[in-house]
Enzyme design. Structure first.
Site, PDB file in Angstrom:
ATOM      1  N   GLU A 248      48.611  28.414  35.492  1.00 24.90           N
ATOM      2  CA  GLU A 248      50.070  28.375  35.449  1.00 24.90           C
ATOM      3  C   GLU A 248      50.664  29.361  34.456  1.00 24.90           C
ATOM      4  O   GLU A 248      51.735  29.934  34.693  1.00 24.90           O
ATOM      5  CB  GLU A 248      50.552  26.955  35.110  1.00 24.90           C
ATOM      6  CG  GLU A 248      50.069  26.437  33.762  1.00 24.90           C
ATOM      7  CD  GLU A 248      50.721  25.114  33.398  1.00 24.90           C
ATOM      8  OE1 GLU A 248      51.940  25.012  33.568  1.00 24.90           O
ATOM      9  OE2 GLU A 248      50.000  24.205  32.944  1.00 24.90           O
TER      10      GLU A 248
ATOM     11  N   ARG B  20      21.614  40.984  31.254  1.00 21.69           N
ATOM     12  CA  ARG B  20      21.867  39.578  31.506  1.00 21.69           C
ATOM     13  C   ARG B  20      21.449  39.210  32.935  1.00 21.69           C
ATOM     14  O   ARG B  20      21.321  40.097  33.789  1.00 21.69           O
ATOM     15  CB  ARG B  20      23.352  39.273  31.292  1.00 21.69           C
ATOM     16  CG  ARG B  20      23.816  39.530  29.871  1.00 21.69           C
ATOM     17  CD  ARG B  20      25.323  39.407  29.735  1.00 21.69           C
ATOM     18  NE  ARG B  20      26.021  40.429  30.499  1.00 21.69           N
ATOM     19  CZ  ARG B  20      27.350  40.600  30.493  1.00 21.69           C
ATOM     20  NH1 ARG B  20      28.097  39.795  29.762  1.00 21.69           N
ATOM     21  NH2 ARG B  20      27.903  41.548  31.214  1.00 21.69           N
TER      22      ARG B  20
ATOM     23  N   LYS C 298      34.729  36.194  39.162  1.00 26.80           N
ATOM     24  CA  LYS C 298      34.193  37.556  39.122  1.00 26.80           C
ATOM     25  C   LYS C 298      33.177  37.805  38.008  1.00 26.80           C
ATOM     26  O   LYS C 298      32.528  38.851  38.001  1.00 26.80           O
ATOM     27  CB  LYS C 298      35.347  38.561  38.966  1.00 26.80           C
ATOM     28  CG  LYS C 298      36.100  38.423  37.642  1.00 26.80           C
ATOM     29  CD  LYS C 298      37.183  39.477  37.523  1.00 26.80           C
ATOM     30  CE  LYS C 298      37.867  39.412  36.152  1.00 26.80           C
ATOM     31  NZ  LYS C 298      38.871  40.472  35.977  1.00 26.80           N
TER      32      LYS C 298
ATOM     33  N   LYS D 253      29.660  45.244  43.469  1.00 23.77           N
ATOM     34  CA  LYS D 253      28.536  44.316  43.231  1.00 23.77           C
ATOM     35  C   LYS D 253      28.131  43.566  44.488  1.00 23.77           C
ATOM     36  O   LYS D 253      27.114  42.865  44.504  1.00 23.77           O
ATOM     37  CB  LYS D 253      28.909  43.344  42.116  1.00 23.77           C
ATOM     38  CG  LYS D 253      29.065  44.008  40.752  1.00 23.77           C
ATOM     39  CD  LYS D 253      29.505  43.036  39.695  1.00 23.77           C
ATOM     40  CE  LYS D 253      29.575  43.707  38.329  1.00 23.77           C
ATOM     41  NZ  LYS D 253      30.519  44.831  38.266  1.00 23.77           N
TER      42      LYS D 253
ATOM     43  N   VAL E 198      34.702  45.466  30.118  1.00 25.15           N
ATOM     44  CA  VAL E 198      33.986  45.952  28.942  1.00 25.15           C
ATOM     45  C   VAL E 198      34.921  46.527  27.870  1.00 25.15           C
ATOM     46  O   VAL E 198      34.663  46.376  26.672  1.00 25.15           O
ATOM     47  CB  VAL E 198      32.924  46.989  29.379  1.00 25.15           C
ATOM     48  CG1 VAL E 198      33.571  48.254  29.922  1.00 25.15           C
ATOM     49  CG2 VAL E 198      31.999  47.327  28.246  1.00 25.15           C
TER      50      VAL E 198
ATOM     51  N   LYS F 235      30.525  37.563  47.111  1.00 21.90           N
ATOM     52  CA  LYS F 235      31.569  38.499  47.539  1.00 21.90           C
ATOM     53  C   LYS F 235      31.150  39.233  48.813  1.00 21.90           C
ATOM     54  O   LYS F 235      31.992  39.559  49.652  1.00 21.90           O
ATOM     55  CB  LYS F 235      31.879  39.500  46.425  1.00 21.90           C
ATOM     56  CG  LYS F 235      32.570  38.879  45.213  1.00 21.90           C
ATOM     57  CD  LYS F 235      33.950  38.322  45.556  1.00 21.90           C
ATOM     58  CE  LYS F 235      34.980  39.414  45.713  1.00 21.90           C
ATOM     59  NZ  LYS F 235      36.348  38.856  45.940  1.00 21.90           N
TER      60      LYS F 235
ATOM     61  N   GLY G  11      48.375  36.134  39.081  1.00 21.63           N
ATOM     62  CA  GLY G  11      48.522  36.232  37.635  1.00 21.63           C
ATOM     63  C   GLY G  11      47.433  37.045  36.981  1.00 21.63           C
ATOM     64  O   GLY G  11      47.493  37.312  35.775  1.00 21.63           O
TER      65      GLY G  11
ATOM     66  N   ASN H 126      34.257  48.751  38.517  1.00 19.54           N
ATOM     67  CA  ASN H 126      34.849  48.056  37.382  1.00 19.54           C
ATOM     68  C   ASN H 126      36.253  48.591  37.099  1.00 19.54           C
ATOM     69  O   ASN H 126      36.518  49.787  37.231  1.00 19.54           O
ATOM     70  CB  ASN H 126      33.967  48.258  36.146  1.00 19.54           C
ATOM     71  CG  ASN H 126      32.622  47.582  36.296  1.00 19.54           C
ATOM     72  OD1 ASN H 126      32.422  46.457  35.888  1.00 19.54           O
ATOM     73  ND2 ASN H 126      31.674  48.279  36.923  1.00 19.54           N
ATOM     74  N   VAL H 127      37.130  47.708  36.693  1.00 19.86           N
ATOM     75  CA  VAL H 127      38.520  48.067  36.430  1.00 19.86           C
ATOM     76  C   VAL H 127      38.753  48.087  34.925  1.00 19.86           C
ATOM     77  O   VAL H 127      38.584  47.064  34.242  1.00 19.86           O
ATOM     78  CB  VAL H 127      39.487  47.072  37.113  1.00 19.86           C
ATOM     79  CG1 VAL H 127      40.923  47.445  36.816  1.00 19.86           C
ATOM     80  CG2 VAL H 127      39.234  47.056  38.618  1.00 19.86           C
TER      81      VAL H 127
END
Length: 620
Positions: A319, A542, A370, A412, A457, A424, A293, A449-450
């Protein structure tokens, strides 16, 4: 009946023109060499030639489909058809008159007949298009917006032609912009090239431009970024022809002209994979997708559905998202056998139960925690989900005799400074370890990054812009590799087809993009001026973040694959016993592990985590 009347009318017109062409051929021949009259001995030849030509030409035109074309849209293709048909018909007429029924037939008449017929028949067809374009087409009020087209190539011409075909309802092209010196001051379709990209502000002002269309499908992201920056300063509406279309192969679709998007500004060409060529291993197989999902998982479901799997098993923890992708797939692929399982991959028994129930041949593992800051606050959950969950799936795949297991990893995981990245990396170790003792082929896919994925972002920036700002950037020098959701999904499927076992596949993602530049681009694309209309605020790095990501460790190295933009990392030596002890510890005490214990365990199994983490702390 309408078609029959139209065909008969065209045939009558052609018959008149053919007879006229035959007469002109004889008349011109004797008008040049004689007194302008046709000698009596050639009148019978003229008569027979006219009847013969009429029958042969009309028959050939009908066979060649000249009566099945809409001549108001006539172009070069139709002209070639006319030339071919007239040539064949002329050859047939000359053969009958000159050889089969021998008559006195001047040789020059043959050439004159071909030319006269071609001129009259071709002219009759194209005069209809001229009338259609200039007289019969009604003028539509409100179509006077002035359009400037960036790119005087095939795509630019197609954009201009599409505007014309739509009767200029979306604007009237007044000029092109192109950097090629050889094109300056020339015209395409009667539209002049007005200058290079440096001249855009002047051209916009002098010609009262209302809209700019960027028609450069093959241009790099850096070039598009520069041109977009120039165009945005003019304040006019900006559109683009998507870069994924290949002009040379004729795939440019002018209907796809749209607003400029952030994806167009990536500093590299889009990565494309011919899935029809590589995805045959999915056909007829039961395919199981974890995290089905999510952003990547749902796109994987869409891509896999195209290749007629025997069954598509969508596994997810949420769900609502699983329900949404299930409904979409059932609607778009009514013949597809889709099943869903609400499943937490940390539940070892349920994982094994599902694998034994469906016996998948291919598994795509896209389920993971993630988000870097969240996992810094919840390190034990990152351990349980990303490491133990992956181990549960890998063991179940081995027991169910899965053929191919593909783990979706991240950049990462390389020299990680975050708990998410370190977990990961351990997940990669898990599948590489399993590959050594199983008949299943286990591989991982590592990318950056996707764009547009949940929590990434871009959606965050868009929400901040919609609220009027400020747009928050952690550090002015932070850079990241980016790819689109379709690119990521295609890479995963490609990796599955190339899997031999134990590999980590890596995408050549070009140059990394500064997050600050991305923020400014998105603000401009939203119609605002950065630091004027929308403020940019720096919030500081961060926990777990670093200024730049890497795709390889120093020890891995790469080797090429059959896809020029995909590489494979060499597997590292893995301490299997240490890895098994860690997984056993997580099973026994996962929820009770302290942050210090998690850090210690990860640093022990991923040595670079200790070094990089200490550097990150020192820099904060």
């Amino acid at each position: 009946m309408i078609l029959r009347k139209r065909t008969l009318l065209l045939m009558v017109i052609d018959a008149v023109l053919i007879n006229l062409a035959v007469f002109l051929s004889f008349y011109i021949r004797f008008a040049v060499d004689g007194d302008g009259t046709i000698p009596e001995e050639y009148l019978l030849t003229l008569t027979h030639s006219a009847w013969t030509a009429t029958l042969i030409y009309l028959s050939v035109f009908y066979i060649f489909g000249l009566y099945n074309k809409l001549w108001q849209y006539a172009s070069i293709g139709e002209l070639i058809s006319i030339i071919f048909a007239v040539t064949v018909a002329a050859a047939g007429t000359i053969t009958v008159v000159y050889f089969i029924a021998p008559m006195r037939f001047p040789h020059t008449v043959s050439a004159l007949m071909w030319f006269s017929t071609l001129f009259l028949i071709g002219g009759s067809r194209f005069i209809w298009r001229i009338l259609q374009d200039n007289i019969f087409t009604p003028h539509v009020p409100g179509s006077q917006n002035q359009v400037l087209i960036i790119g005087a190539g095939d795509a630019g011409v197609m954009a201009a032609r599409e505007l014309k075909n739509k009767n200029y309802r979306e604007g009237r092209p007044v000029g092109y912009i192109d950097d090629a010196a050889t094109k300056q001051r020339l015209q395409l379709m009667g539209i002049p090239v007005l200058g290079t990209r440096r001249d855009i502000p002047r051209v916009v002002k002098n010609h009262n431009i209302d809209k700019i269309i960027i028609a450069m499908p093959s241009a790099s992201g850096d070039v598009i970024r520069e041109i977009v920056g120039i165009c945005e300063k003019t304040g006019v509406d900006l559109k683009i022809m998507p870069g994924v279309f290949d002009v040379v192969s004729g795939k440019v679709d002018t209907k796809e002209i749209r607003q400029v998007q952030v994806e167009d500004l990536l500093g590299r060409e889009a990565v494309t994979v011919d899935l029809e060529d590589v995805a045959g291993y999915l056909t007829g197989e039961a395919v199981l997708i974890t995290g089905g999902g999510g952003s990547i998982g749902s796109e994987l479901c869409r891509q896999v559905a195209r290749f007629n799997p025997a069954k598509l098993v969508i596994v997810g923890h949420g769900e609502n998202s699983v329900f949404d992708i299930e409904q979409e797939l059932r609607s778009e692929n009514p013949g597809l056998d889709v099943v869903t399982e609400i499943l937490d991959i940390k539940d070892r028994e349920k994982v094994h139960l599902v694998f034994q129930r469906y016996k998948p041949g291919v598994v795509f593992h896209a389920a993971a925690h993630k988000h870097v800051p969240l996992m810094e606050k919840n390190p034990e959950e990152a351990m349980k989900n990303n490491i133990m969950g992956t181990s549960n799936l890998a063991e179940a795949a081995d027991a169910a005799k899965v053929k191919t297991f593909v783990l979706i990893s991240t950049d990462k995981a390389v020299n990680p400074t975050s708990i998410m990245g370190a977990t990961k990396r351990v997940a990669e170790m898990v599948i590489q370890s399993m590959d050594k003792r199983s008949d299943t082929k286990y591989v991982a896919v590592r990318f950056g990054n996707v764009l547009g994925s949940r929590g990434s972002v871009i959606p965050t920036f868009k929400r901040q812009i919609a609220k009027g700002g400020p747009v928050t950037v952690t550090h002015p020098d932070m850079v990241r590799y980016f790819m689109t959701i379709p690119e990521a999904s295609q890479l995963v499927i490609q990796a599955g087809s190339m899997a031999q076992g134990g590999e980590i596949f890596i995408l050549d993602m070009g140059q990394p993009v500064k997050i600050l530049d991305l923020a400014r681009d998105l603000i401009r694309l939203s119609g605002f001026e950065p630091d004027v209309d929308i403020k940019i605020k720096f919030t500081g790095m961060r926990p777990g973040e670093k200024l730049f990501e890497e795709l390889l460790t120093a020890e891995e190295g790469t080797s090429a694959t059959k896809h020029k933009r995909i590489f494979v990392a060499k597997p590292n030596n893995i301490n299997v016993s240490q890895l098994e002890e860690l997984i056993h510890l997580i099973r026994e005490r996962g929820s009770y592990l302290t942050r210090e214990e998690v850090m210690g365990q990860l640093q022990a199994i991923v040595p670079t985590f200790r070094k990089q983490a200490s550097k990150a702390v020192a820099n904060q």
